[in-house]
Design a protein around this motif. Structure first.
Motif, PDB file in Angstrom:
ATOM      1  N   VAL A  32       5.875  -0.510  -8.575  1.00 40.55           N
ATOM      2  CA  VAL A  32       5.484  -1.064  -7.279  1.00 40.55           C
ATOM      3  C   VAL A  32       6.163  -0.307  -6.134  1.00 40.55           C
ATOM      4  O   VAL A  32       5.549  -0.032  -5.092  1.00 40.55           O
ATOM      5  CB  VAL A  32       5.827  -2.574  -7.231  1.00 40.55           C
ATOM      6  N   HIS A  33       7.459   0.040  -6.318  1.00 45.17           N
ATOM      7  CA  HIS A  33       8.138   0.816  -5.272  1.00 45.17           C
ATOM      8  C   HIS A  33       7.486   2.191  -5.071  1.00 45.17           C
ATOM      9  O   HIS A  33       7.474   2.724  -3.962  1.00 45.17           O
ATOM     10  CB  HIS A  33       9.618   0.994  -5.626  1.00 45.17           C
ATOM     11  N   ILE A  34       6.937   2.757  -6.151  1.00 41.87           N
ATOM     12  CA  ILE A  34       6.209   4.033  -6.010  1.00 41.87           C
ATOM     13  C   ILE A  34       4.877   3.807  -5.299  1.00 41.87           C
ATOM     14  O   ILE A  34       4.474   4.578  -4.419  1.00 41.87           O
ATOM     15  CB  ILE A  34       5.978   4.675  -7.395  1.00 41.87           C
ATOM     16  N   LEU A  35       4.174   2.705  -5.661  1.00 38.06           N
ATOM     17  CA  LEU A  35       2.853   2.450  -5.083  1.00 38.06           C
ATOM     18  C   LEU A  35       2.923   2.197  -3.572  1.00 38.06           C
ATOM     19  O   LEU A  35       2.041   2.622  -2.818  1.00 38.06           O
ATOM     20  CB  LEU A  35       2.199   1.254  -5.789  1.00 38.06           C
ATOM     21  N   VAL A  36       3.961   1.477  -3.155  1.00 41.35           N
ATOM     22  CA  VAL A  36       4.019   1.151  -1.717  1.00 41.35           C
ATOM     23  C   VAL A  36       4.216   2.409  -0.867  1.00 41.35           C
ATOM     24  O   VAL A  36       3.891   2.412   0.332  1.00 41.35           O
ATOM     25  CB  VAL A  36       5.155   0.147  -1.423  1.00 41.35           C
ATOM     26  N   LEU A  37       4.725   3.474  -1.472  1.00 40.94           N
ATOM     27  CA  LEU A  37       4.914   4.717  -0.713  1.00 40.94           C
ATOM     28  C   LEU A  37       3.593   5.381  -0.354  1.00 40.94           C
ATOM     29  O   LEU A  37       3.539   6.250   0.521  1.00 40.94           O
ATOM     30  CB  LEU A  37       5.776   5.697  -1.506  1.00 40.94           C
ATOM     31  N   ILE A  38       2.508   4.951  -1.051  1.00 43.71           N
ATOM     32  CA  ILE A  38       1.196   5.515  -0.726  1.00 43.71           C
ATOM     33  C   ILE A  38       0.745   5.040   0.653  1.00 43.71           C
ATOM     34  O   ILE A  38       0.092   5.765   1.392  1.00 43.71           O
ATOM     35  CB  ILE A  38       0.166   5.118  -1.811  1.00 43.71           C
ATOM     36  N   TYR A  39       1.115   3.811   0.991  1.00 41.31           N
ATOM     37  CA  TYR A  39       0.748   3.289   2.301  1.00 41.31           C
ATOM     38  C   TYR A  39       1.530   4.039   3.389  1.00 41.31           C
ATOM     39  O   TYR A  39       2.646   4.498   3.171  1.00 41.31           O
ATOM     40  CB  TYR A  39       1.060   1.800   2.385  1.00 41.31           C
ATOM     41  N   PRO A  40       0.966   4.146   4.588  1.00 41.45           N
ATOM     42  CA  PRO A  40       1.696   4.802   5.688  1.00 41.45           C
ATOM     43  C   PRO A  40       2.982   4.052   6.020  1.00 41.45           C
ATOM     44  O   PRO A  40       3.121   2.866   5.720  1.00 41.45           O
ATOM     45  CB  PRO A  40       0.702   4.740   6.866  1.00 41.45           C
ATOM     46  N   ARG A  41       3.887   4.752   6.634  1.00 37.51           N
ATOM     47  CA  ARG A  41       5.140   4.136   7.056  1.00 37.51           C
ATOM     48  C   ARG A  41       4.856   2.989   8.031  1.00 37.51           C
ATOM     49  O   ARG A  41       3.966   3.075   8.868  1.00 37.51           O
ATOM     50  CB  ARG A  41       6.017   5.190   7.721  1.00 37.51           C
ATOM     51  N   ASN A  42       5.612   1.891   7.859  1.00 37.70           N
ATOM     52  CA  ASN A  42       5.479   0.684   8.671  1.00 37.70           C
ATOM     53  C   ASN A  42       4.186  -0.084   8.408  1.00 37.70           C
ATOM     54  O   ASN A  42       3.845  -0.996   9.182  1.00 37.70           O
ATOM     55  CB  ASN A  42       5.588   1.005  10.172  1.00 37.70           C
ATOM     56  N   HIS A  43       3.464   0.256   7.326  1.00 38.29           N
ATOM     57  CA  HIS A  43       2.264  -0.511   6.974  1.00 38.29           C
ATOM     58  C   HIS A  43       2.706  -1.854   6.393  1.00 38.29           C
ATOM     59  O   HIS A  43       3.631  -1.921   5.571  1.00 38.29           O
ATOM     60  CB  HIS A  43       1.423   0.263   5.949  1.00 38.29           C
ATOM     61  N   PRO A  44       2.065  -2.970   6.793  1.00 38.33           N
ATOM     62  CA  PRO A  44       2.510  -4.305   6.327  1.00 38.33           C
ATOM     63  C   PRO A  44       2.425  -4.494   4.816  1.00 38.33           C
ATOM     64  O   PRO A  44       3.189  -5.272   4.244  1.00 38.33           O
ATOM     65  CB  PRO A  44       1.581  -5.267   7.073  1.00 38.33           C
ATOM     66  N   ARG A  45       1.532  -3.788   4.130  1.00 39.93           N
ATOM     67  CA  ARG A  45       1.370  -3.976   2.681  1.00 39.93           C
ATOM     68  C   ARG A  45       2.603  -3.505   1.905  1.00 39.93           C
ATOM     69  O   ARG A  45       2.797  -3.920   0.763  1.00 39.93           O
ATOM     70  CB  ARG A  45       0.140  -3.210   2.197  1.00 39.93           C
ATOM     71  N   ARG A  46       3.407  -2.677   2.507  1.00 39.64           N
ATOM     72  CA  ARG A  46       4.615  -2.227   1.807  1.00 39.64           C
ATOM     73  C   ARG A  46       5.529  -3.428   1.499  1.00 39.64           C
ATOM     74  O   ARG A  46       5.984  -3.606   0.364  1.00 39.64           O
ATOM     75  CB  ARG A  46       5.370  -1.206   2.655  1.00 39.64           C
ATOM     76  N   LEU A  47       5.806  -4.224   2.476  1.00 36.45           N
ATOM     77  CA  LEU A  47       6.667  -5.388   2.281  1.00 36.45           C
ATOM     78  C   LEU A  47       5.953  -6.501   1.515  1.00 36.45           C
ATOM     79  O   LEU A  47       6.564  -7.236   0.719  1.00 36.45           O
ATOM     80  CB  LEU A  47       7.148  -5.910   3.639  1.00 36.45           C
ATOM     81  N   GLU A  48       4.654  -6.613   1.748  1.00 34.42           N
ATOM     82  CA  GLU A  48       3.893  -7.673   1.073  1.00 34.42           C
ATOM     83  C   GLU A  48       3.872  -7.482  -0.439  1.00 34.42           C
ATOM     84  O   GLU A  48       4.049  -8.436  -1.219  1.00 34.42           O
ATOM     85  CB  GLU A  48       2.462  -7.717   1.620  1.00 34.42           C
ATOM     86  N   LEU A  49       3.646  -6.268  -0.908  1.00 34.65           N
ATOM     87  CA  LEU A  49       3.596  -6.018  -2.350  1.00 34.65           C
ATOM     88  C   LEU A  49       4.940  -6.304  -3.012  1.00 34.65           C
ATOM     89  O   LEU A  49       4.999  -6.895  -4.104  1.00 34.65           O
ATOM     90  CB  LEU A  49       3.182  -4.568  -2.614  1.00 34.65           C
ATOM     91  N   LEU A  50       6.039  -5.894  -2.395  1.00 33.33           N
ATOM     92  CA  LEU A  50       7.364  -6.159  -2.953  1.00 33.33           C
ATOM     93  C   LEU A  50       7.655  -7.653  -3.010  1.00 33.33           C
ATOM     94  O   LEU A  50       8.252  -8.157  -3.975  1.00 33.33           O
ATOM     95  CB  LEU A  50       8.426  -5.437  -2.115  1.00 33.33           C
ATOM     96  N   ALA A  51       7.228  -8.387  -1.989  1.00 30.90           N
ATOM     97  CA  ALA A  51       7.439  -9.838  -1.991  1.00 30.90           C
ATOM     98  C   ALA A  51       6.570 -10.524  -3.040  1.00 30.90           C
ATOM     99  O   ALA A  51       7.009 -11.470  -3.722  1.00 30.90           O
ATOM    100  CB  ALA A  51       7.135 -10.401  -0.604  1.00 30.90           C
ATOM    101  N   GLU A  52       5.318 -10.080  -3.167  1.00 33.31           N
ATOM    102  CA  GLU A  52       4.425 -10.677  -4.168  1.00 33.31           C
ATOM    103  C   GLU A  52       4.938 -10.433  -5.574  1.00 33.31           C
ATOM    104  O   GLU A  52       4.794 -11.296  -6.458  1.00 33.31           O
ATOM    105  CB  GLU A  52       3.016 -10.107  -4.008  1.00 33.31           C
ATOM    106  N   LEU A  53       5.542  -9.272  -5.820  1.00 32.86           N
ATOM    107  CA  LEU A  53       6.063  -8.972  -7.159  1.00 32.86           C
ATOM    108  C   LEU A  53       7.137  -9.972  -7.568  1.00 32.86           C
ATOM    109  O   LEU A  53       7.172 -10.412  -8.736  1.00 32.86           O
ATOM    110  CB  LEU A  53       6.637  -7.555  -7.168  1.00 32.86           C
ATOM    111  N   GLU A  54       7.988 -10.357  -6.636  1.00 34.00           N
ATOM    112  CA  GLU A  54       9.060 -11.297  -6.960  1.00 34.00           C
ATOM    113  C   GLU A  54       8.510 -12.670  -7.318  1.00 34.00           C
ATOM    114  O   GLU A  54       9.163 -13.439  -8.043  1.00 34.00           O
ATOM    115  CB  GLU A  54      10.013 -11.412  -5.767  1.00 34.00           C
TER     116      GLU A  54
END
Length: 357
Positions: A32-54
């Protein structure tokens, strides 16, 4: 907690427990940490995916991560591409703006340098008169209220004053006829650069006579001026200077080809240039120096006044006969000079200069 882990290790084996921890604990978070890097910097999905994983139970994380992989590929990659393109456009815009700014600065500097240090007109040395040169110089003369001249003798200044129609203040700087060094140095220069058959004594005599002819010419031109201020200096520069309200003309008689050409290379600078202000300041410094030898001719100056003035300037008594001889020689100079400036026809319509009181 420790007892439970030990029981599981005893039941399943250490390798099995380690593999389970990696698969259900480390691997989902790492991916998941690798996948969120695909999104642009400061994209909201970066934090959302990490929170959903927990919030996902460990046993369901592998399936959830696989689902998010497909989502990220079709959602994150386009967002990343759009972000890259936007950044490139911004960078290109900044580069273009910077380039335009640099080009503007360079162009402004080029124009400033050209205006300050480069001549507005250049007339190359010739053996024949240049109509464009004479037309522009006489236009500057007719438009000026002050005419400053610096040269070895004042013949050209007097001729130009007689050819113009406007009354003006004139200042002239010429060689000091009482300074033998000035005449000797100019004679040696002409001897070095002139024809091989030139004679030094003849050149000296010609230079002394030219100064006297120029003085007579300035006297004859006095009615075209409010006044003529004359400064005599030791060893004036080789280059002739003619300064008007809006321009300065520098005839390069010191150029190595000037002696062999009848009309030397001449540069014109506008009044906005550094050269104009430098030459004007230097001219005024010499013409107003308290220790200099300064003289004045006005429209009220009589022939007797001039003869006395000529003696003071040259140190030689000038008789009436000698005055008339110099006047004839100046008239001959004018006859040669006026066709050169293509104003001979105008000269024929001018009243004869008054030489008496």
């Amino acid at each position: 907690m420790t007892k439970e882990v030990l029981d599981q290790v005893a039941t399943w084996g250490f390798s099995t427990v380690l593999a389970a921890a990696v698969v259900f604990g480390f691997f989902p978070k790492f991916v998941v940490h690798i996948l969120v890097l695909i999104y642009p910097r400061n994209h909201p999905r970066r934090l959302e995916l990490l929170a959903e994983l927990e919030a996902i139970p460990c046993r369901k994380r592998l399936v959830w991560v696989a689902e998010q992989l497909a989502t990220v590929l079709f959602d994150g990659i386009p967002a990343r591409v759009s972000d890259v393109r936007a950044r490139r456009r911004i960078r290109a815009s900044k580069t273009t703006t910077s380039t335009l700014q640099r080009a503007s600065v360079v162009e402004k500097s080029r124009r400033t340098l050209k205006k300050e240090f480069f001549p507005s007109d250049v007339f190359e040395a010739t053996t024949h008169p240049d109509p464009a040169f004479n037309r522009l110089l006489m236009a500057d003369l007719n438009a000026t209220e002050k005419y400053f001249f610096r040269g070895f003798s004042g013949q050209h200044a007097a001729a130009r004053l007689l050819l113009s129609r406007t009354e003006r203040e004139s200042r002239v700087i010429i060689a000091d006829p009482r300074d033998a060094g000035s005449i000797n140095r100019r004679a040696r220069y002409l001897l070095r650069h002139g024809p091989a058959d030139d004679d030094f004594e003849q050149i000296q005599a010609r230079l002394e006579e030219e100064i006297k002819i120029g003085l007579v010419g300035l006297f004859l031109a006095r009615h075209r001026c409010v006044q003529v201020d004359i400064t005599v200096m030791a060893d004036p520069p080789l280059d002739r200077l003619e300064l008007f309200d809006d321009s300065v003309w520098v005839s390069l008689h010191g150029d190595q080809h000037a002696v062999t050409e009848v009309y030397p290379r001449t540069l014109r600078f506008t009044e906005a240039s550094f050269i104009y202000n430098m030459e004007r300041a230097d001219f005024l410094r010499i013409s107003q120096a308290p220790t200099g030898r300064h003289f004045r001719i006005t429209p009220a100056t009589t022939r007797e006044d001039f003869l006395a003035l000529s003696k003071t300037i040259t140190g030689v008594v000038l008789s009436d006969e000698q005055f008339r001889e110099l006047e004839v020689k100046f008239d001959a100079f004018m006859a040669d000079f006026s066709p050169d400036v293509e104003l001979g026809a105008e000269l024929s319509h001018m009243p004869a200069p008054q030489t008496g009181a």
